[in-house]
Design a protein around this motif. Sequence first.
Motif, PDB file in Angstrom:
ATOM      1  N   VAL A 259       0.840  -1.198   0.000  1.00  0.00           N
ATOM      2  CA  VAL A 259       0.000   0.000   0.000  1.00  0.00           C
ATOM      3  C   VAL A 259       0.873   1.245   0.000  1.00  0.00           C
ATOM      4  O   VAL A 259       0.618   2.201  -0.748  1.00  0.00           O
ATOM      5  CB  VAL A 259      -0.946  -0.003   1.221  1.00  0.00           C
ATOM      6  N   LEU A 260       1.942   1.243   0.818  1.00  0.00           N
ATOM      7  CA  LEU A 260       2.813   2.414   0.872  1.00  0.00           C
ATOM      8  C   LEU A 260       3.508   2.642  -0.475  1.00  0.00           C
ATOM      9  O   LEU A 260       3.574   3.773  -0.957  1.00  0.00           O
ATOM     10  CB  LEU A 260       3.856   2.260   1.984  1.00  0.00           C
ATOM     11  N   ALA A 261       3.986   1.555  -1.092  1.00  0.00           N
ATOM     12  CA  ALA A 261       4.689   1.702  -2.378  1.00  0.00           C
ATOM     13  C   ALA A 261       3.739   2.236  -3.445  1.00  0.00           C
ATOM     14  O   ALA A 261       4.108   3.106  -4.238  1.00  0.00           O
ATOM     15  CB  ALA A 261       5.280   0.363  -2.814  1.00  0.00           C
ATOM     16  N   SER A 262       2.491   1.746  -3.457  1.00  0.00           N
ATOM     17  CA  SER A 262       1.515   2.249  -4.428  1.00  0.00           C
ATOM     18  C   SER A 262       1.211   3.714  -4.167  1.00  0.00           C
ATOM     19  O   SER A 262       1.083   4.504  -5.101  1.00  0.00           O
ATOM     20  CB  SER A 262       0.220   1.448  -4.339  1.00  0.00           C
ATOM     21  N   THR A 263       1.104   4.073  -2.868  1.00  0.00           N
ATOM     22  CA  THR A 263       0.836   5.465  -2.526  1.00  0.00           C
ATOM     23  C   THR A 263       1.948   6.367  -3.038  1.00  0.00           C
ATOM     24  O   THR A 263       1.700   7.418  -3.625  1.00  0.00           O
ATOM     25  CB  THR A 263       0.723   5.610  -1.001  1.00  0.00           C
ATOM     26  N   ILE A 264       3.203   5.910  -2.821  1.00  0.00           N
ATOM     27  CA  ILE A 264       4.342   6.712  -3.271  1.00  0.00           C
ATOM     28  C   ILE A 264       4.302   6.895  -4.779  1.00  0.00           C
ATOM     29  O   ILE A 264       4.567   7.970  -5.304  1.00  0.00           O
ATOM     30  CB  ILE A 264       5.658   6.049  -2.818  1.00  0.00           C
ATOM     31  N   SER A 265       3.917   5.825  -5.496  1.00  0.00           N
ATOM     32  CA  SER A 265       3.860   5.944  -6.955  1.00  0.00           C
ATOM     33  C   SER A 265       2.757   6.890  -7.414  1.00  0.00           C
ATOM     34  O   SER A 265       2.885   7.512  -8.459  1.00  0.00           O
ATOM     35  CB  SER A 265       3.634   4.575  -7.589  1.00  0.00           C
ATOM     36  N   LEU A 266       1.679   6.978  -6.631  1.00  0.00           N
ATOM     37  CA  LEU A 266       0.547   7.795  -7.087  1.00  0.00           C
ATOM     38  C   LEU A 266       0.672   9.256  -6.674  1.00  0.00           C
ATOM     39  O   LEU A 266      -0.048  10.098  -7.185  1.00  0.00           O
ATOM     40  CB  LEU A 266      -0.768   7.240  -6.526  1.00  0.00           C
ATOM     41  N   THR A 267       1.560   9.576  -5.736  1.00  0.00           N
ATOM     42  CA  THR A 267       1.596  10.935  -5.196  1.00  0.00           C
ATOM     43  C   THR A 267       2.729  11.762  -5.791  1.00  0.00           C
ATOM     44  O   THR A 267       3.592  11.227  -6.471  1.00  0.00           O
ATOM     45  CB  THR A 267       1.728  10.892  -3.667  1.00  0.00           C
ATOM     46  N   PRO A 268       2.748  13.068  -5.493  1.00  0.00           N
ATOM     47  CA  PRO A 268       3.602  14.022  -6.193  1.00  0.00           C
ATOM     48  C   PRO A 268       5.037  13.601  -6.452  1.00  0.00           C
ATOM     49  O   PRO A 268       5.813  13.375  -5.529  1.00  0.00           O
ATOM     50  CB  PRO A 268       3.594  15.235  -5.261  1.00  0.00           C
ATOM     51  N   GLY A 269       5.399  13.497  -7.734  1.00  0.00           N
ATOM     52  CA  GLY A 269       6.794  13.426  -8.150  1.00  0.00           C
ATOM     53  C   GLY A 269       7.622  12.244  -7.715  1.00  0.00           C
ATOM     54  O   GLY A 269       8.828  12.266  -7.858  1.00  0.00           O
ATOM     55  N   THR A 270       7.016  11.187  -7.193  1.00  0.00           N
ATOM     56  CA  THR A 270       7.832  10.055  -6.759  1.00  0.00           C
ATOM     57  C   THR A 270       7.291   8.750  -7.321  1.00  0.00           C
ATOM     58  O   THR A 270       6.097   8.596  -7.504  1.00  0.00           O
ATOM     59  CB  THR A 270       7.863   9.930  -5.221  1.00  0.00           C
ATOM     60  N   ILE A 271       8.196   7.795  -7.587  1.00  0.00           N
ATOM     61  CA  ILE A 271       7.802   6.460  -8.023  1.00  0.00           C
ATOM     62  C   ILE A 271       8.625   5.468  -7.220  1.00  0.00           C
ATOM     63  O   ILE A 271       9.833   5.659  -7.045  1.00  0.00           O
ATOM     64  CB  ILE A 271       8.063   6.287  -9.539  1.00  0.00           C
ATOM     65  N   SER A 272       7.990   4.441  -6.676  1.00  0.00           N
ATOM     66  CA  SER A 272       8.776   3.437  -5.973  1.00  0.00           C
ATOM     67  C   SER A 272       9.341   2.472  -7.008  1.00  0.00           C
ATOM     68  O   SER A 272       8.620   1.954  -7.853  1.00  0.00           O
ATOM     69  CB  SER A 272       7.918   2.707  -4.943  1.00  0.00           C
ATOM     70  N   ALA A 273      10.672   2.269  -6.938  1.00  0.00           N
ATOM     71  CA  ALA A 273      11.314   1.485  -7.992  1.00  0.00           C
ATOM     72  C   ALA A 273      11.674   0.088  -7.519  1.00  0.00           C
ATOM     73  O   ALA A 273      11.662  -0.848  -8.310  1.00  0.00           O
ATOM     74  CB  ALA A 273      12.563   2.195  -8.489  1.00  0.00           C
TER      75      ALA A 273
END
Lengths: 162, 120
Positions: free
Chosen positions: A108-122
């Motif tokens: 859930v946290l990784a998806s959130t990071i991908s959906l929010t401003p300027g960041t993508i979890s790699a």
Amino acid sequence: MNKLLPAPWWSLFLLVFWLLLQNTVSFGAALMGTILAIVIPLYTHRARDYRVTLHRPLVAGQYFIILLGDIVVSNFNIAAIILRPRKSIQPALIEFPLEISGSVPITVLASTISLTPGTISAELGRDGRSLLIHALNVTDADAAIEQIKRRYERRLKEIFQC
Amino acid sequence: MNTLPQWAELLVSFFIILGASFTFIGSLGLLRLPDFMARLHAPTKATTLGVGGIIIGSMLYFSLSDTLSLHELLIAIFLFLTAPISAHLLAKAGLHLELKLTDNTRDLRKKPEQYSDKDS
């Protein structure tokens, strides 16, 4: 958590899902939806090897609303960056130290990071203790990490108690 | 199907144009951004609002002209579930293939070996 409803939130989600698929709220659709919402979790319950409990449903609702707002903001940010002349962005690869554990909260946290401003979890670190984030435009990496921690991770910790 | 009042038509057109603009900007980002990782940002973010705007427009149109219609929400649910995962997989593939990043990318990894295929 009883025998008939092993995963109550999931059953509720399935019922709403069925009603949305039918696009009506009639007695027949609700009855069929209820049957499916009871039978599907019973049938597939043993296949789930992770157990997740939503400890704070209200915080989860709040989290979802914050997330929706941030998605709208992030869309405008990215649109502004795209329309500006190139070469003016400062991308960075950031390591994010995870405080939460368990596969579902981290997903859930990784998806959130991908959906929010300027960041993508790699990538998730091999030891499962850190996430690698690609940020499109940051000047202060520590502040970005701090913001994700304060805004999302703290709430997820509260929701899943992990 | 009866016709809509003018304010409703304006509202529906607003959301559809908003959605279309963001989808267009997302595709433009694929062309304009400098490297693979930066390009990933455009389709995952700009298009969520793009599809979202069109979905809201569609929901408003069918709800106002006929009966309440919410099954477009399913598209949004699936998009929210799948967009971050496909972005994550693409980013992961790009990382492991060690694609070239733009020169001003700062690598702030303290333990890079945690994220590579190579056995140390």
